[in-house]
Design a protein around this motif. Sequence first.
Motif, mmCIF file in Angstrom:
data_model
loop_
_atom_site.group_PDB
_atom_site.id
_atom_site.type_symbol
_atom_site.label_atom_id
_atom_site.label_comp_id
_atom_site.label_asym_id
_atom_site.label_seq_id
_atom_site.Cartn_x
_atom_site.Cartn_y
_atom_site.Cartn_z
ATOM 1 N N TRP A 158 -75.090 7.055 -71.884
ATOM 2 C CA TRP A 158 -74.558 6.839 -70.405
ATOM 3 C C TRP A 158 -73.817 5.429 -70.156
ATOM 4 N N HIS A 159 -75.220 4.952 -69.881
ATOM 5 C CA HIS A 159 -75.009 3.676 -69.489
ATOM 6 C C HIS A 159 -74.186 2.844 -70.757
ATOM 7 N N THR A 160 -74.586 2.782 -71.782
ATOM 8 C CA THR A 160 -73.338 2.231 -72.697
ATOM 9 C C THR A 160 -72.018 2.898 -72.241
ATOM 10 N N TYR A 161 -71.867 4.043 -72.765
ATOM 11 C CA TYR A 161 -70.218 3.956 -72.094
ATOM 12 C C TYR A 161 -70.039 3.532 -70.968
ATOM 13 N N ARG A 162 -70.765 2.674 -69.856
ATOM 14 C CA ARG A 162 -70.342 2.884 -69.156
ATOM 15 C C ARG A 162 -69.666 1.393 -68.842
ATOM 16 N N SER A 163 -70.798 0.655 -69.640
ATOM 17 C CA SER A 163 -71.134 -0.515 -69.810
ATOM 18 C C SER A 163 -69.592 -1.362 -70.103
ATOM 19 N N VAL A 164 -69.214 -0.465 -71.262
ATOM 20 C CA VAL A 164 -68.377 -1.355 -73.014
ATOM 21 C C VAL A 164 -66.746 -0.558 -71.349
ATOM 22 N N GLY A 165 -66.950 0.418 -71.019
ATOM 23 C CA GLY A 165 -65.654 1.059 -70.054
ATOM 24 C C GLY A 165 -65.837 0.013 -69.319
ATOM 25 N N TYR A 166 -66.461 -0.561 -68.328
ATOM 26 C CA TYR A 166 -66.661 -1.910 -67.576
ATOM 27 C C TYR A 166 -65.841 -2.797 -68.126
ATOM 28 N N LEU A 167 -66.394 -3.586 -69.508
ATOM 29 C CA LEU A 167 -66.037 -4.313 -69.580
ATOM 30 C C LEU A 167 -64.871 -4.792 -70.110
ATOM 31 N N PHE A 168 -63.842 -2.978 -71.079
ATOM 32 C CA PHE A 168 -62.651 -3.186 -70.522
ATOM 33 C C PHE A 168 -61.964 -3.396 -69.621
ATOM 34 N N GLY A 169 -62.336 -3.218 -68.461
ATOM 35 C CA GLY A 169 -61.663 -2.970 -67.745
ATOM 36 C C GLY A 169 -61.982 -4.544 -66.990
ATOM 37 N N MET A 170 -62.517 -4.779 -67.378
ATOM 38 C CA MET A 170 -62.846 -6.660 -66.738
ATOM 39 C C MET A 170 -61.671 -7.194 -67.537
ATOM 40 N N LEU A 171 -61.525 -6.960 -69.213
ATOM 41 C CA LEU A 171 -60.640 -7.819 -69.704
ATOM 42 C C LEU A 171 -59.138 -6.909 -69.007
ATOM 43 N N LEU A 172 -58.995 -6.456 -69.579
ATOM 44 C CA LEU A 172 -57.740 -5.861 -68.517
ATOM 45 C C LEU A 172 -57.677 -6.079 -67.482
ATOM 46 N N VAL A 173 -58.123 -6.460 -66.271
ATOM 47 C CA VAL A 173 -58.122 -7.334 -65.395
ATOM 48 C C VAL A 173 -58.145 -9.054 -65.361
ATOM 49 N N ARG A 174 -58.984 -9.491 -66.106
ATOM 50 C CA ARG A 174 -58.506 -10.473 -66.621
ATOM 51 C C ARG A 174 -57.539 -11.018 -66.978
ATOM 52 N N ALA A 175 -56.841 -10.070 -67.951
ATOM 53 C CA ALA A 175 -55.664 -10.255 -68.492
ATOM 54 C C ALA A 175 -54.589 -10.478 -67.838
ATOM 55 N N ILE A 176 -54.597 -9.201 -66.557
ATOM 56 C CA ILE A 176 -53.312 -9.168 -65.965
ATOM 57 C C ILE A 176 -53.414 -10.347 -64.665
ATOM 58 N N GLU A 177 -54.311 -11.443 -64.836
ATOM 59 C CA GLU A 177 -54.157 -12.557 -64.039
ATOM 60 C C GLU A 177 -54.030 -13.724 -64.861
ATOM 61 N N ARG A 178 -53.996 -13.644 -66.129
ATOM 62 C CA ARG A 178 -53.777 -14.477 -66.361
ATOM 63 C C ARG A 178 -51.815 -15.019 -66.820
ATOM 64 N N SER A 179 -51.112 -13.123 -66.801
ATOM 65 C CA SER A 179 -49.685 -12.876 -67.078
ATOM 66 C C SER A 179 -49.204 -13.807 -65.866
ATOM 67 N N GLU A 180 -49.873 -13.486 -64.856
ATOM 68 C CA GLU A 180 -49.407 -13.889 -63.889
ATOM 69 C C GLU A 180 -48.992 -15.504 -63.674
ATOM 70 N N ARG A 181 -50.522 -15.874 -64.032
ATOM 71 C CA ARG A 181 -50.069 -17.231 -64.325
ATOM 72 C C ARG A 181 -49.133 -17.750 -65.625
ATOM 73 N N VAL A 182 -49.623 -17.372 -66.814
ATOM 74 C CA VAL A 182 -47.847 -17.803 -67.368
ATOM 75 C C VAL A 182 -46.661 -16.935 -67.225
ATOM 76 N N LEU A 183 -46.663 -16.473 -66.424
ATOM 77 C CA LEU A 183 -45.474 -15.590 -65.607
ATOM 78 C C LEU A 183 -44.780 -17.297 -64.567
ATOM 79 N N GLU A 184 -45.524 -18.029 -63.539
ATOM 80 C CA GLU A 184 -45.352 -18.640 -62.631
ATOM 81 C C GLU A 184 -45.120 -19.538 -63.876
ATOM 82 N N ALA A 185 -45.339 -20.220 -64.477
ATOM 83 C CA ALA A 185 -46.024 -21.582 -65.282
ATOM 84 C C ALA A 185 -44.583 -21.430 -65.983
ATOM 85 N N MET A 186 -43.794 -20.078 -66.521
ATOM 86 C CA MET A 186 -42.502 -19.734 -67.273
ATOM 87 C C MET A 186 -41.990 -20.231 -65.978
#
Lengths: 246, 201
Positions: free
Chosen positions: A173-201
Amino acid sequence: MDMVWVPNRDPRARIVLALSFSLVVVSLQVVPLLLLASAMALLVMLGSGLVWRQTLKRMLAMDGFILLMLVMLPFTIPGDTWWQVGSLHASWQGLWRAIEIALKANAVILMLLALVGSMESVTLGQALGKLKVPMALVHLLLFTVRYIDVLKEEYQRLRQAMKARAFEPANNWHTYRSVGYLFGMLLVRAIERSERVLEAMKCRGFTGQLPMLVQLRMGLLDWLFMVVMLLLMSSLLYLEIFHVLV
Amino acid sequence: MHIVDGALSTQVLVVGAAVSCLGLALGLRRMPLDKIPVTGMLAATFFVASLIHVPLGPSSLHLIMNGVAGLLLGWAAVPALFIGLLLQAVFFGYGGITVLGINTVNVALPAVAVFYLVRPFIIGARASQGLFWGAVGGGLAVALTTLMVAASLWVSGDEFIPTAKLVLISHIPVVIIEALLSGATVYLVCKVKPELFMGRG
């Protein structure tokens, strides 16, 4: 003629040809014709400038269940005995069907990699736009290819950080939870990045049109290439329909 | 789960192409200009997910995460996942061309189903509820995808029925692991950026 000639041909022609080739190949039923089609794809691949060893490896890569399906086909299609051990009975018909599917899948993928995979992804987007694919889809494609590498690096940074904290993947479970968090973090950062990109555009007055950097033009050689390829494909279909080889 | 060219029957391919075109049209209509960056970025993230492997027994499997895609994107998950499949076919040789439609339908329709069935429970939920419903959504999406892949094979010919059965059985652990991973992902998103699960997607 130069050894590497495919990248110089018009990207629109290459997309259309890859598409028509796949339609022709899936409708062929005769193994010798499929071998001819594979040879055709191989020839184009040699002119594509792709590293052939890597390309062939990519062509052969299939999902596990597809390989399993091919292996199982001789046993699931009834017919003349190919070999038999106890109640296990493999048929010739099944073997041919498996060969047929493997040849089709590989010929289509090889031609696709050779004609379209040898293209810059931006060029692919532009050519699709010129072929009347909806602009929203083209822009989506351009965005996606632009950020895949960025996000892959982001993923590797996060992974590095986990490694530095002695993370070892295992069946728990530790592995699955950690990888799940990792992917969640990736999603959050991607969305925040897209907000910055949209503003720049927006700052730069984006109106929904990305300017196309390359002007596409069908030259004499491009038309010649189209005609030769389409003639070869029609002859494959002709041979198939009129059973010339059987 | 990529089906390759040459195996499925023409009927399945045509239905797949038609349904995926319809889904793409609906998805693009719900993706106005200012949603393109976030959709593209998420499409890239789900593409990267397919490169992440987790151990499963002595082997490993890569993430699919179409449930989470549905939860975040709704109908826009169809174009996002379609782009992923297209790029995988064109640049990596996975899947094929004539099967692009049916492969898109098999992965993206469950995502949309999860959007309608599960997302209402996550809106405004506490993180612990997010964990539960995320797991439900993630598991449900992969289970539906598995069923649809098996069905695509099943109706393509009797010779594929044993393979279809095998696909169903062998993907039970995949469903469980995707459920766990999706639960953890949604839990984290609920904690870090809960506004993603507010209002419409």
